[in-house]
Design an enzyme around this catalytic site. Sequence first.
Site, mmCIF file in Angstrom:
data_model
loop_
_atom_site.group_PDB
_atom_site.id
_atom_site.type_symbol
_atom_site.label_atom_id
_atom_site.label_comp_id
_atom_site.label_asym_id
_atom_site.label_seq_id
_atom_site.Cartn_x
_atom_site.Cartn_y
_atom_site.Cartn_z
ATOM 1 N N ASP A 157 0.832 -1.212 0.000
ATOM 2 C CA ASP A 157 0.000 0.000 0.000
ATOM 3 C C ASP A 157 0.867 1.262 0.000
ATOM 4 O OD1 ASP A 157 0.944 0.207 2.606
ATOM 5 O OD2 ASP A 157 -0.977 -0.185 3.559
ATOM 6 N N GLU A 160 3.697 1.210 2.156
ATOM 7 C CA GLU A 160 4.680 0.170 1.826
ATOM 8 C C GLU A 160 4.535 -1.044 2.749
ATOM 9 O OE1 GLU A 160 8.309 2.995 1.712
ATOM 10 O OE2 GLU A 160 7.836 2.519 -0.364
ATOM 11 N N GLU A 311 7.857 14.007 9.431
ATOM 12 C CA GLU A 311 6.910 13.028 8.890
ATOM 13 C C GLU A 311 5.798 12.809 9.904
ATOM 14 O OE1 GLU A 311 7.833 8.781 7.174
ATOM 15 O OE2 GLU A 311 7.799 8.693 9.351
HETATM 16 C C1 BGC Z 1 5.946 6.020 3.728
HETATM 17 C C2 BGC Z 1 5.712 6.193 2.239
HETATM 18 C C3 BGC Z 1 6.617 7.274 1.688
HETATM 19 C C4 BGC Z 1 8.070 7.066 2.101
HETATM 20 C C5 BGC Z 1 8.920 8.270 1.778
HETATM 21 C C6 BGC Z 1 7.411 5.728 3.947
HETATM 22 O O1 BGC Z 1 7.631 5.522 5.311
HETATM 23 O O2 BGC Z 1 5.170 4.973 4.251
HETATM 24 O O3 BGC Z 1 4.379 6.574 2.046
HETATM 25 O O4 BGC Z 1 6.504 7.305 0.290
HETATM 26 O O5 BGC Z 1 8.155 6.836 3.481
HETATM 27 O O6 BGC Z 1 8.401 9.434 2.351
#
Ligand code: BGC
Length: 354
Positions: A157, A160, A311
């Site tokens: 998803d 990931e 994040e």
């Molecule tokens: C997230 C992804 C994202 C990636 C880079 C991962 O931890 O689950 O959605 O694309 O980090 O930001």
Amino acid sequence: MLDLYQHSIDLIRTNQSANGAYVASPSFPTYHYCWFRDGTYIAYAMDLVGEHTSARRFYDWAAAMVTQRAAAVERAIAAAPYGQPAPEDLLDTRYTLDGAVGTDDWPNFQLDGFGTLLWGMREHLRINRAALPSEWRPAIELLARYLGALWQLPCYDCWEEFGDKIHTATLAALYGGLEAAAALLNTSEYATTAAAIKAFVLDHCVAGESLSKFVGSPLVDASLIHVATPYRLLAPDHPLMRNTITRIERELRRDGGVHRYAEDSYYGGGEWVLLTAYLGWYYVETGVLHRAHELLSWIERRATQNGALPEQVAANLNYPEMLPVWNERWGTSACPLLWSHAAYLTLYTLLHSQ
Ligand code: BGC
């Protein structure tokens, strides 16, 4: 006081490499790559704030990355009726900043980013009132045919994870991408596939009165916001969508920020800036502006003194005991995350243009 709006634009500009790729996070080694998912949402934000050249450079780069894999894509399409294609024929999820594919072990079979990319390309052309660049055409066609051939297969998803499931938010991204491709190339076949995806979601991705995280799951995931905003598989005021947002509010938002899903244990499972912004975007679209303002100001208060948006925020963790485990494994979580800054810019711009 630091101007988070301008700082976010500068940060994104500084972290775009010469070829057009955006790094997911400049300071978190695990994210020293460009994803089409993050990259497209970043380019979309850059278009909204008037940085069209930056967005265009990203899309040009992404289109070239896809086109150079045409032979593999054709093999994957031919193999799709018999199950998941050979790993080496799958389009890649992450790219190093010089355009190579990531080499370390990674869950690569993720389809949502390709739908997101197609959606973003159309948005770029709409915002700029521009015609389809001829060099994008082969990439759009390859992506649409690839998604048309593979959409029914389980894949990882947008977080990931859960590679053996069929994910509702992934299907929404594919819907949005195929609708975009149909409009850009004037090909009804892609719209027919989009309609089949929508029918599948309504038949298989509903738990009770709301959408579910993946086929067979009783749970919600905040990425379900994207089913309406921006991909429009459902209208924002569709009852299923409204009920889904109510559940996200109730189950994934305790104190301002939005969690990914209740069982999330990545860095303990904190509150995600980008999801908080996207919930705000949904409220802009449904006219609930006071909520959108609240969410925007929650985000602004999460910026560090240097103006970096993380994040996720380690507040109201789902699994506090998992935070040190991840800190030990990969270092402290990503900050700044360009996607967080982009989501902030998106909400800010849409809210202030009301
Ligand atoms: C997230 C992804 C994202 C990636 C880079 C991962 O931890 O689950 O959605 O694309 O980090 O930001």
